[in-house]
Design an enzyme around this catalytic site. Structure first.
Site, short mmCIF file in Angstrom:
data_model
loop_
_atom_site.label_atom_id
_atom_site.label_comp_id
_atom_site.label_asym_id
_atom_site.label_seq_id
_atom_site.Cartn_x
_atom_site.Cartn_y
_atom_site.Cartn_z
N GLN A 122 -2.48 -1.86 7.62
CA GLN A 122 -2.32 -2.38 6.26
C GLN A 122 -2.33 -1.26 5.22
O GLN A 122 -2.58 -1.49 4.04
CB GLN A 122 -3.43 -3.39 5.95
N VAL A 148 1.45 -4.29 2.75
CA VAL A 148 0.22 -3.50 2.91
C VAL A 148 -0.80 -3.88 1.84
O VAL A 148 -0.47 -4.47 0.81
CB VAL A 148 0.51 -1.98 2.83
N GLU A 149 -2.05 -3.51 2.13
CA GLU A 149 -3.14 -3.76 1.18
C GLU A 149 -3.51 -2.51 0.41
O GLU A 149 -4.01 -2.57 -0.71
CB GLU A 149 -4.38 -4.27 1.92
N THR A 150 -3.27 -1.34 1.02
CA THR A 150 -3.74 -0.08 0.46
C THR A 150 -2.63 0.96 0.45
O THR A 150 -1.88 1.08 1.42
CB THR A 150 -4.93 0.46 1.28
N ARG A 200 -5.21 -1.68 -3.31
CA ARG A 200 -6.21 -0.61 -3.38
C ARG A 200 -5.48 0.71 -3.38
O ARG A 200 -4.58 0.94 -2.57
CB ARG A 200 -7.17 -0.68 -2.20
#
Length: 375
Positions: free
Chosen positions: A313, A92-94, A126
């Protein structure tokens, strides 16, 4: 692969949202409903169906209002204990974190939180912090993070107090109408920042009603919305005033910041949550509110649009099944349950519990030990 298989699909109801149909997972049945945007007057008021349909009384758009929908539910396999933190982090990004029960309890920071957040930031993730607690504004929450020694910016914080103001802006609520607030200072500050007129709030906490023969309680006919959140100064005056506005002012909106049953005012025990205040107005008005906090996907949609995040994500991390985990699932995100708050392992594994996160762990600092163990 951090992917869960859908087993079966069943219809149920939740707080309706303004989310787009794209939030439904593929091959998942969809259900929708729309409440009448005109609210019946006091004597002719009928109870709305218990579908928590989206009710909007104000819209200044040339396009027709989009119908509300019931949240989709997919029966899931039992949650798995988190064993490989690296794999989840890389997928994942966040990370969206709930606050009460995940980051802190009352005014006490949960062990290992600062190190965990620092590690995630160092890996380019993030971080966003979402709370259903409406007693503070984003700026006030920023000060709480700072007091606890956490470096979190105001732009990373989303409280249900902010969500209430953002929701009113999203439906073009008229600036010449007023908002009656059953709640605390956080809602008032966010409404003021958004440019809305308001009344009520803490100053009505000391008001009393003298029930003399023939007494008629007056209310402001320009109130176009009643916002209900957690309120330590809740009283009968507020219940009656809010009831009159919702039932007698044509088109008056009934908005709830959340319907949480309990909250963490201290780390010693659980306390009655904002849902108890909302429930009182549901009983007196025979209306269901538009919920803007978790598990409604309004905040998820807002965050995804603001930051340009793909929901696939995102990993939602929370301690409540019926708000945090359902919030993530309704938004199409991965979900991680932290057992550091209101949900115990026995509650999660109870056969009667139908809400299953992707993973669970004791507390978010397990990211550190599980990351090290996986290396």
């Amino acid at each position: 692969m951090l992917r869960r298989a859908a087993v079966s699909v069943s219809g149920s109801s939740s707080a309706a949202t303004a989310a787009s149909p794209s939030l439904f997972p593929p091959n998942t049945s969809q259900f929708s409903c729309q409440a009448n945007s005109r609210v019946p007057r006091f004597l002719g008021n009928k109870k709305l169906p218990s579908l928590n349909c989206r009710t909007i009384g104000w819209r200044r758009s040339n396009s027709p209002p989009k119908p509300g929908r019931m949240e989709s539910f997919t029966a899931r396999a039992a949650a798995q204990p988190l064993k490989n933190a690296n794999e989840l982090i890389d997928s994942v990004e966040t990370f969206i974190f709930d606050c009460d029960g995940v980051i802190w309890k009352g005014d006490k920071l949960i062990d290992g939180v600062p190190e965990t957040l620092d590690m995630l930031r160092s890996r380019g993730k993030r971080l966003v912090f979402v709370t259903n607690n409406s007693t503070k504004s984003r700026k006030q929450y920023g000060k709480k993070f700072e007091t606890l020694g956490l470096n979190v910016s105001e732009e990373e914080i989303f409280a249900s107090s902010f969500a209430a103001a953002a929701y009113l802006k999203s439906i073009n609520f008229p600036k010449d109408k007023k908002v009656y607030v059953i709640g605390e200072d956080g809602i008032l500050k966010e409404l003021e920042l958004a440019g809305f007129q308001y009344l009520g709030g803490p100053e009505d906490g000391g008001k009393k009603i003298e029930l003399k023969p023939g007494f008629l309680m007056e209310h402001d006919k320009d109130v176009g919305a009643v916002v209900v959140g957690f309120d330590r100064y809740f009283n009968y005056y507020k219940v009656q005033y809010g009831t009159l506005c919702i039932r007698e002012n044509p088109g008056c909106l009934f908005i709830a910041t959340n319907r949480d049953a309990v909250t963490h005012l201290t780390d010693a025990q659980e306390w009655a949550g904002g849902g108890s205040m909302v429930g009182a107005l549901c009983g007196s008005t025979q209306r269901e509110p538009q919920v803007v906090g978790k598990p409604s996907t309004f905040m998820m949609d807002y965050l995804a649009n603001k930051f340009g995040i793909l929901k696939s994500q995102i990993c939602m991390v929370g301690d409540r099944l019926d708000t945090d985990i359902l919030f993530g699932q309704n938004g199409g995100c991965k979900t991680l349950l932290a057992l550091s708050g209101v949900t115990s392992l026995s509650m999660l594994q109870n056969p009667k519990n139908s809400i299953q996160p992707d993973f669970y762990t004791n507390k978010i600092s397990d990211f550190l030990s599980l990351k090290a163990a996986a290396v």
